[in-house]
Design a protein around this motif. Structure first.
Motif, PDB file in Angstrom:
ATOM      1  N   GLN A  52       0.822  -1.199   0.000  1.00  0.00           N
ATOM      2  CA  GLN A  52       0.000   0.000   0.000  1.00  0.00           C
ATOM      3  C   GLN A  52       0.855   1.247   0.000  1.00  0.00           C
ATOM      4  O   GLN A  52       0.434   2.302  -0.424  1.00  0.00           O
ATOM      5  N   GLU A  98     -13.575   7.321   6.789  1.00  0.00           N
ATOM      6  CA  GLU A  98     -12.263   6.699   6.606  1.00  0.00           C
ATOM      7  C   GLU A  98     -11.880   5.864   7.806  1.00  0.00           C
ATOM      8  O   GLU A  98     -11.323   4.772   7.670  1.00  0.00           O
ATOM      9  N   ASN A 153     -13.910   2.555   7.733  1.00  0.00           N
ATOM     10  CA  ASN A 153     -13.583   1.546   6.741  1.00  0.00           C
ATOM     11  C   ASN A 153     -12.100   1.239   6.637  1.00  0.00           C
ATOM     12  O   ASN A 153     -11.712   0.428   5.814  1.00  0.00           O
ATOM     13  N   ARG A 177      -9.641   3.239   5.542  1.00  0.00           N
ATOM     14  CA  ARG A 177      -9.058   3.737   4.303  1.00  0.00           C
ATOM     15  C   ARG A 177      -8.458   5.097   4.555  1.00  0.00           C
ATOM     16  O   ARG A 177      -8.551   5.623   5.632  1.00  0.00           O
ATOM     17  N   GLU A 211      -5.262   2.650   6.923  1.00  0.00           N
ATOM     18  CA  GLU A 211      -5.122   1.251   6.499  1.00  0.00           C
ATOM     19  C   GLU A 211      -4.396   0.432   7.544  1.00  0.00           C
ATOM     20  O   GLU A 211      -4.645  -0.743   7.712  1.00  0.00           O
ATOM     21  N   THR A 268     -16.850  -5.386   1.147  1.00  0.00           N
ATOM     22  CA  THR A 268     -15.441  -5.106   1.400  1.00  0.00           C
ATOM     23  C   THR A 268     -14.631  -5.359   0.140  1.00  0.00           C
ATOM     24  O   THR A 268     -15.048  -6.062  -0.767  1.00  0.00           O
ATOM     25  N   ASP A 313     -13.185  -1.780  -7.584  1.00  0.00           N
ATOM     26  CA  ASP A 313     -13.429  -2.623  -6.411  1.00  0.00           C
ATOM     27  C   ASP A 313     -13.957  -3.975  -6.839  1.00  0.00           C
ATOM     28  O   ASP A 313     -13.568  -5.009  -6.315  1.00  0.00           O
TER      29      ASP A 313
END
Lengths: 335, 572, 370
Positions: free
Chosen positions: A236, B445, B448, B450, B454, B489, C75
């Motif tokens: 990432q 954010e 989830n 994100r 992360e 997801t 996605d």
């Protein structure tokens, strides 16, 4: 039920009652106001996550006196001899490693490439530093990295495993249990699994990196080398690659970094693949400031314009190192 | 006439006198009204102007204020909907409720965000008395209007009904018990706090009820709430009791009223009866809302500052005075010390036996799936005031009030019921409206995992588990992967493996059998909601694996979500 | 309450001034509160409650095969590939790994898709994505006798022979000696690199040890036999003649050649002309109209940012000569093609070269450059 008016029946309160009442009301209001402001919780938190803590690495730096060299460049033809010359120019390994130290050597073993392709730390580079550290009196030497490809294959094919067996170095493989959470106040790196096991006993840390072109971040040298300490889903980070490389300078203050520029991967990095990508340059740079060493490597070994290297500027601006290596105390020698 | 005795001094006219104030404003209004052919709007404006300006008595202002806040309350309740919410501070009444602020401060030792607004009502009460009860409280307005519409109009009956009763002690006992329980970490004031109660009744019973009778008024799709009948009945009971005892709830049950009653002992202004002018006609009791005995010694803790007594007194003996004679008042609440001690013991004992049931500890119910952003269960019980704002705003109707799933302490707190709805991925509305931080105000954010989060990963509400005996491809030779298709997801937490089986009729069929990856499942429940086995879904979410409680995590592979996401490369 | 106004008996009729003033004050306060709340309602951040308001609207609709909560196609693709991704299925390339003398498979056959390529080649992956990488199959072999030596093969399947040539030529170093048994291939030290059909093949030996080098060569030849030849879509390179072409300089650029958006799908080669090295490109389009449009777009660019020296017609070709940033560009369009020399130092050499190109009949060039 008519009643006689009560006498005396003053209209209001007397002075004493007035003051007392005023005081009570005042104290209660003031108290309520003060308590509310003191206990005011203005920020929310994410339950279950905020309470996490992580480890922070101690600094492994041995400090720098004004008179001491902080960056040394050695030119030569033999890798081991040139590496030794660079360390000597810095003041010798004894300046960094004390008798009885446990020293962690962090090479770049990211890929399972043979050494000639210059995609990984050359076995001779590791050998040279390990021998110097042993000569300085270290008790144990640990070698660790969390490669991109499979660890066993990488250590084997890159030739580092045979050096480890030869010199009796302890190879630490990245198992699940070897990782702990790191806590850092970085731009991108804040809370992340970190390959901590090698650091649990280490007194000194030396990074040994090859000098490579990199498709994404332009170059992979001593700063990018620490990427190999991260666990988890680190792909990432490719979206924020420059920020995170500059975070590495915050994450770790190593004792020493060595940039092996005997053979430089000039194109098609970081994996390379053909000998035509590799150029023989014949220099080894060693220093205490990874930002300075990388700056030298980018301009003098890869031959590029330092204005193009974003992460170097970020680290410099954040005060994590000095990219103007010419302003520091540096030396150039021939092996 | 109905004035009782003959010594009112009105000279037999009975007080039916037109207000004769002449001010420039009223003159102008009269002139406008008399001008040739005024239009209907002008007439209405004139009429309103006449009412307001010609006779601007304080009780009329009070009525306007009550109407204003009541309409504001209804407005907030109605727009607490994804479509209309915008930026309106819909939880304003709850945040300004001083009891909510003080009680949560006692349980959590912090004042969460907007609850500091409780000071806006708390501080003036220390100076003016319980004005909130009759000027602002929408529930109080509801009671007053009900009594006005349906109550007996007989004056003598009213005078008797408005005398102080000892039953009015009850609210102080209730308050003390709840506050003491609060010190031990159990917040129960929400059960009877008027704003919470009214919000809850509107959310669970009234609005869905109206929507059933007149479709599409409030919801796109009809909302249902567990136990709505009980909530509605309780509301009707309290409101209906006004016919028997005026302002029954406000006088005998309301813990907020009790709290403000305690605070009004410090008030510097109060209703004062001049005993020299008073003729003991008891007319002041006719419309007295608080039953505070203005005809003798005013009970400061019961007076609602409604000013009706001032209007009703035929001899103008009553006024709102600054620091009048202390002999004419009863300063403190009518709760003797021993009763207060008993109430405290009640609170302690109640907390102890409720918590000892274990419903929030070892014996936690798998169905107690809390909204995203909820704090740990013990913290939740310290913060949730059962206002059901989250239930009101939830766009999928998945949030439902519990009955006993979360134990007695968790009565009417919100949990997710996937049969009715599911937790929408891109939504944190519940946290936005929760006034006390039982559901923290997290961002999308953060929810989830994100956009910078992360590393810590998403907030998980629970984990989904397959019931292989009910799942169509697993047990019924029927292809179906609706759960996998709807899993939101990325990458999906539900994956499937192809398998070829021989059916009962001898033919072969290739179908996909689904599996849950517990590392990725966030417990949103859309799989359970969409599962075609609708009575008891073949995939069900339970509370284990929720991130808010470390002791309820489903630990695997070290348990760290960022490590677990590495499973993208794991051999399956 | 209209009834009360008329019916209620007010005992109190005298209303003091203070009472009226306070009353007025309270009314103003209420109006202020109303305004304040209205203001607060309008200033708000759209994304405060939800990341995507439109996505939330979909919660009303029944789910029909595709959940409203899937926010976008990527996605969906990510989840589908994750769901369906299975290392065991692999591709047909598994069949081409029959035993070669002396080599033993070492470790597992690894297969990587678009989503997982990072895990093999890390930061190098984006270069492959640019050429529409599909799947990588990789396998290591150890040598039976030579200890510590190994051969790694990498089979990068791209979406077309053209794109395979693109990545192959992008990584190629022109100085490497070409292989004589395959059209597109070269040797670089211990490694052999080839394009076979739509597969970019790398065979890397661990060192110059003769035993392992020999085994690597056997493996290479075996791959050449097994992997199908496919040059479809590569016809464009015939536009670039092999005469005077710098060996190993022929590359394929699939988009944005020289920063020009119209130059997609372009072959490029370098030539020796009069002691100078010239860069020449050739683009084959679907029809003459498109080619003409591209040529004109280039012309516009040079006119705007540089200076146009000359445009002329010769035969059925339209040519322009322009200079920008001190370098000369001579470009012509004929039929479906756009061909030209870019970034040349000298004008005359460039013009001469292009003129020579035009004189050759494009059909006769059947020997394309290496």
């Amino acid at each position: 039920m008519p009643r006689e008016p009560v006498t005396p029946d003053p209209k209001g309160v007397n002075r004493r009652q007035f003051i007392r009442h005023l005081a009570m009301t005042g104290i209660t209001s003031g108290g309520a106001l003060a308590a509310a402001l003191l206990l005011w919780e203005r920020r929310h938190f994410v339950p279950g996550f905020g309470e996490k803590s992580g480890i922070t690495l101690p600094s492994f730096s041995t400090g720098l006196l004004k008179t001491q060299t902080s960056l040394a460049v050695a030119h030569g033809t033999d890798r081991i001899a040139t590496t030794r010359a660079a360390i000597d120019a810095l003041g010798g390994m004894g300046r960094f490693v004390e008798k009885g130290d446990v020293v962690l050597l962090k090479p770049n073993v990211a890929f399972d490439r043979p050494p000639a392709l210059a995609a990984t730390t050359h076995p001779d580079s590791l050998r040279a530093i390990a021998e110097l550290v042993l000569e300085a009196g270290a008790k144990r030497i640990l070698v660790a990295d969390n490669p991109i490809n499979s660890p066993a294959g990488c250590f084997l094919k890159s030739g580092l495993k045979s050096v480890a067996i030869d010199l009796n170095l302890e190879l630490i493989y990245p198992e699940q249990s070897a990782f702990t959470d790191l806590q850092l106040d970085g731009e991108i790196l804040r809370h992340w699994p970190f390959f901590h096991r090698p650091f649990e006993k280490a007194d000194k840390v030396i990074g040994i990196a090859p000098c490579k072109d990199h498709n994404l971040c332009s170059a992979s040298m001593t700063m990018k080398n620490w990427y190999g300490l991260l666990g988890g889903r680190r792909n990432q980070f490719h979206q924020h690659i420059h920020s995170i490389i500059s975070d590495f300078a915050l994450m770790i203050q190593p004792t020493l970094v060595v940039l092996d520029g005997m053979h430089v991967l000039m194109s098609n990095g970081p994996t390379g693949g053909r000998l035509s990508d590799v150029r023989q340059v014949g220099s080894v740079v060693a220093g205490t400031d990874m930002v300075a060493v990388d700056s030298y490597g980018y301009t003098n070994l890869l031959g590029r314009n330092v204005a193009d290297l974003d992460y170097l500027h970020k680290a410099h601006e954040r005060g994590l190192g000095n990219m103007n290596w010419q302003e520091t105390a540096w030396k150039e020698v021939r092996a | 006439m109905s004035c009782g005795s003959g010594n009112c001094g009105c000279g037999g006219q009975g007080g039916k006198q037109e207000p004769t104030e002449n001010t420039p404003v009223t003159d102008a209004i009269r002139a406008t009204a008399k001008s040739a052919n005024p239009g209907p709007l002008t007439k209405a404006a004139g009429w309103i102007g006449h009412i307001v300006f010609a006779d601007m008595r304080i009780t009329r202002i009070r009525v306007i204020a009550q109407a204003f806040f009541f309409i504001l309350f209804l407005f907030f309740v109605i727009i607490t909907d994804l479509r209309y919410l915008k930026g309106y501070p819909v939880s304003l009444f709850l945040e300004m409720d001083p009891l909510v602020g003080v009680a949560t401060t006692i349980t959590t030792w912090s004042v969460y965000k907007g609850l500091i607004l409780g000071l806006v009502l708390l501080l003036p009460t220390l100076f003016l008395g319980r004005f909130f009860c009759n000027w602002i409280c929408p529930y109080g307005t509801l009671h007053q209007v009900t009594r006005f519409l349906f109550g007996r109009r007989d004056e003598q009956w009213n005078i008797e009904a408005n005398r102080f009763r000892n039953l009015q002690q009850l609210k102080y006992i209730i308050l003390v018990a709840m506050i003491v329980a609060g010190f031990f970490g159990s917040l129960q004031i929400g059960l009877l706090d008027p704003i919470c109660l009214f919000h809850r009744s509107m959310t669970a019973a009234i609005l869905p009820g109206i929507n059933l009778l007149i479709p599409d008024t409030f919801y796109v799709k009809q909302y249902y709430h567990v136990g709505a009948w009980l909530i509605g009945l309780i509301l009707f009971f309290f409101v209906g009791m006004n016919v028997v005892i005026p302002r029954f709830f406000c006088r005998t049950v309301c813990p907020l009223g009790a709290f403000l009653g305690y605070l009004s002992r410090f008030s510097m202004w109060r209703i004062e009866r001049d005993p020299n002018k008073c003729i003991d006609c008891d007319a002041c009791l006719k419309n007295c809302q608080g039953a505070s005995d203005p005809h003798t010694q005013l009970r400061k803790s019961e007076c609602f500052v409604c000013f009706e007594c001032i209007d009703d007194c035929p001899v103008d003996a009553i006024s709102f005075s600054f620091m009048p004679n202390k002999d004419h008042e009863v300063t403190g609440p009518p709760l003797p010390g021993r009763r207060a001690a008993m109430a405290s013991l009640l609170g302690i004992a109640g907390y102890a036996v409720a918590r000892a049931s274990g419903d929030s500890d070892e014996n936690f119910n798998k169905k107690v799936i809390r909204p995203p952003g909820s704090v740990r269960e013990d913290g939740f019980l310290e913060r949730c005031i059962k206002c059901d704002q989250c239930i009101r705003v939830c766009p999928t109707n998945v949030l439902q009030p519990t009955i006993l799933e979360a134990g007695l302490e968790g009565f009417w707190t919100p949990i997710l019921n996937m049969k009715v709805g599911y937790c929408e991925l891109n939504c944190t509305l519940c946290g936005q409206v929760c006034p006390t931080g039982a559901i923290q105000r997290i961002s999308i954010e953060e929810k989830n995992g994100r956009g910078g989060y992360e590393a810590q990963g998403p907030v998980k509400l629970g984990t989904a588990f397959y019931d292989h005996g009910r799942c169509l491809p697993w047990a019924m030779e029927t292809p179906c992967v609706v759960c996998e298709e709807v899993c939101p997801t990325s990458p999906k937490a539900i994956y499937s493996r192809e398998v070829t089986i021989r059916k009962r009729d001898g033919k072969n069929i290739t179908l996909r059998r689904p599996y849950v990856d517990p590392a990725l499942c966030i417990g949103c429940g859309i799989c359970e909601h969409e599962c075609p086995v609708r009575d008891h879904a073949a995939i069900r979410v339970t509370a284990i694996g929720e991130t808010r409680s470390p002791e309820r995590s489903l630990l695997m592979d070290g348990g760290d979500p960022s490590n677990l996401l590495d499973l993208g490369t794991r051999d399956r | 309450m209209s009834q009360t106004v008329n019916k209620r008996d007010f005992y109190r009729t005298k209303i003091g001034r203070t009472e009226k003033v306070i009353g007025g004050f309270i009314l103003l306060l209420l109006i202020g509160i109303g305004f304040g709340i209205a203001r607060k309602g309008h200033d708000f951040d759209q994304t405060r409650y939800t990341g995507d308001i439109e996505a939330l609207e979909f919660t009303r609709n029944p789910v029909e095969g595709k959940a409203a909560t899937l926010r976008n196609e990527s996605d969906l693709r990510a989840s589908e590939s994750f769901v369906s991704g299975d290392k065991e299925t692999g591709s047909s390339f598994l069949t081409i790994l029959p035993p070669v003398d002396g080599l033993l498979p070492m470790g597992e056959t690894e297969v990587y898709s678009v989503d997982t390529l990072y895990e093999k080649i890390n930061g190098r992956a984006p270069a492959y994505f640019e050429y529409n990488f599909q799947e990588l199959t990789s396998q290591s072999f150890s040598h039976q006798t030579a200890e510590g030596e190994f051969v790694d093969i990498y089979l990068f399947e791209m979406d077309s022979p053209l794109n395979a040539f693109g990545i192959f030529s992008a990584e190629r170093d022109a100085s490497s000696p070409p292989l004589n048994f395959v059209a597109d291939g070269y040797n670089s030290g211990t490694g052999t690199f080839m394009r076979l059909g739509n597969v970019y093949v790398q065979v890397l030996a661990s060192s110059f040890d003769p035993a392992i080098m020999q085994s690597a060569e056997f493996l290479t030849r075996r791959l050449v036999e097994e992997l199908p030849e496919d040059d479809s879509g590569m016809e464009g390179r015939m536009l670039l003649p092999s005469e005077n072409q710098v060996a190993g300089s022929l590359t394929y650029i699939n988009e944005n050649a020289y920063g020009q958006s119209v130059l997609k799908g372009v072959f490029e080669a370098r030539y020796q002309a009069n002691g100078e090295e010239l860069t020449c490109f050739a683009q084959d389009s679907a029809d003459a109209g498109i080619a003409r449009g591209n040529w004109e777009a280039l012309l516009d660019f040079y006119v705007r940012y540089g200076s146009l020296d000359d445009t002329f017609e010769t035969g059925d070709a339209n040519v322009f000569v322009a200079e920008v940033f001190g370098q000369w560009n001579v470009v012509y369009t004929r039929d479906n093609t756009v061909v030209g020399v870019v970034n040349a130092a000298g004008k005359e050499v460039a013009v001469a070269f292009v003129t020579a190109l035009l004189e050759e009949d494009s059909e006769t060039t059947d020997e394309y450059g290496y």
